[in-house]
Design an enzyme around this catalytic site. Structure first.
Site: not given
Ligand code: NAD
Length: 357
Positions: A249, A253
């Site tokens: 996650d 990003d």
């Protein structure tokens, strides 16, 4: 070889319909050029579905997705629906589809285009040539592990979650990582925190076992804190990064931010049976309906569909090269525009890309 594909098309909200239109135009050209056919069927999702039938993921939409070879998704969400209860909000539709289709892997490429090096927060000499993929496990880890909760112990509140991975979950994502690497530069970096976490120690052990079947692919292990650092110090050295849900996650990003342009980043989520393709950005309500959205992230998501679902890597490369060429020619949508380049709208950008196919 399969030549006909049924695609569930879910435009969603905001700029969703505009960028999906652009991707469909590109796929039309590809279908003629490569002798394949698409049956595109559109369905409601997100805020548009709430307005029409009161549910962000109507039964018919889910049924269509399950009957299709792949799902091409725009984006969902907008201020209009922000005050609804959490389980009625547009984003819930997206989360439910991912769960219903049992998508266990999220694939996010991050590529630095020479023509857009200025957009990166990193120095040009560091970002130039970056071409990596982050493969994130989606169904396990601390996000879903039980037990979890907040309760009272010893007269104070305590919050807890369980970080857990089953061997079969690690195996299938590791296999996918090695397969993807074979179509690229043959290198996998497996990211964990094996110096502290038992779940990571198992992760590392299982990845090593799977590697026995892929001796032609180079494998390295890296702690997640070190990976976060190396991604900004020497991002060019990475090819395929594979990691669990929570590390992925964050790392995906970070990797996406390297190139500095949200409108350029595609993604795919893959399950045993289903595949789902979407740009990583949201519905951009601030520019919706103006015809100025950058369609490239969605067009590149369609390219990922051609490669992974339609098994046509040459068509995917064709689209990627066309995107690279229009950027070199100076075409820019507003979000990536800089002085001295040609500002174009969504339609003009799409036509420019099609010219090179
Ligand atoms: P966003 O990604 O929609 O927009 C962030 C900024 O980037 C905005 O200024 C927007 O104009 C710009 N932008 C994004 N995509 C662009 C494109 N293709 N071309 C040009 N500019 C682009 O994120 P946000 O503003 O935080 O969220 C807006 C809505 O989207 C919210 O309702 C949010 O919940 C939702 N959202 C949906 C998804 C999804 O559907 N997968 C993902 C993220 C956010």
């Amino acid at each position: 070889m399969k030549k006909h594909f049924k695609i569930a098309v879910l435009p969603g909200d905001g700029i969703g319909p505009e960028i999906i239109d652009a991707a469909l135009k590109v796929l039309d050209v590809i279908s003629k050029k490569y002798g394949i056919t698409f049956e595109f069927e559109k369905a409601l999702v997100g805020g548009a579905a709430i307005d029409a039938v009161g549910d962000p993921l109507p039964e018919e939409t889910l049924k269509l997705c399950k009957e299709s070879d792949a799902v091409l998704f725009g984006a969902v969400g907008g201020e209009k629906w922000d005050n609804l209860p959490t389980d009625k909000r547009p984003e819930k539709g997206l989360l439910r589809i991912r769960k219903e289709l049992n998508l266990f892997a999220n694939i996010r490429p991050a590529k630095a285009y020479d023509a857009l090096l200025d957009a990166s927060p990193l120095k040009q000499e560091i970002i130039k040539g970056v071409n990596l993929v982050v493969l994130r496990e989606l169904t396990g880890d601390v996000y879903f592990g039980e037990p979890r909760g907040i309760e009272e112990r010893n007269n104070e509140r305590v919050g807890y979650n369980t970080m857990i991975y089953y061997e079969h979950e690690i195996k299938r994502i590791a296999r996918l990582a090695f397969e993807i690497a074979r179509g690229r530069r043959n290198k996998v970096t497996s990211v964990d925190k094996a110096n502290v976490l038992e779940v990571s120690a198992l992760w590392r052990e299982v990845v090593n076992e799977v590697h026995n079947d892929y001796a032609d692919v180079e494998l390295e292990h890296m702690y997640v804190d070190n990976c976060a650092m190396q991604l900004i110090r020497r991002p060019r050295d990475f090819d395929v990064i594979v990691t669990g849900n929570i590390f992925g996650d964050i790392i995906s990003d970070e990797a996406g931010a390297l190139t500095g342009s949200l409108g350029m980043l595609p993604s795919a989520s893959i399950g045993e049976r289903y595949a789902f393709y979407e740009p990583i950005h949201g519905s951009a309500p601030d520019i919706a309906g103006k015809g100025i959205a950058n369609p490239i992230a969605t067009i590149l998501s369609a390219a990922m569909m051609l490669e992974l679902t339609c098994k046509l890597p040459e068509a995917a490369r064709d689209i990627e090269n066309a995107v690279e060429k229009v950027l070199e020619e100076g075409y820019r949508t507003a979000d990536i525009w800089s002085v001295g380049t040609k500002r174009v709208n969504t339609q003009e950008m799409t036509e420019a890309i099609i010219k090179h196919l």
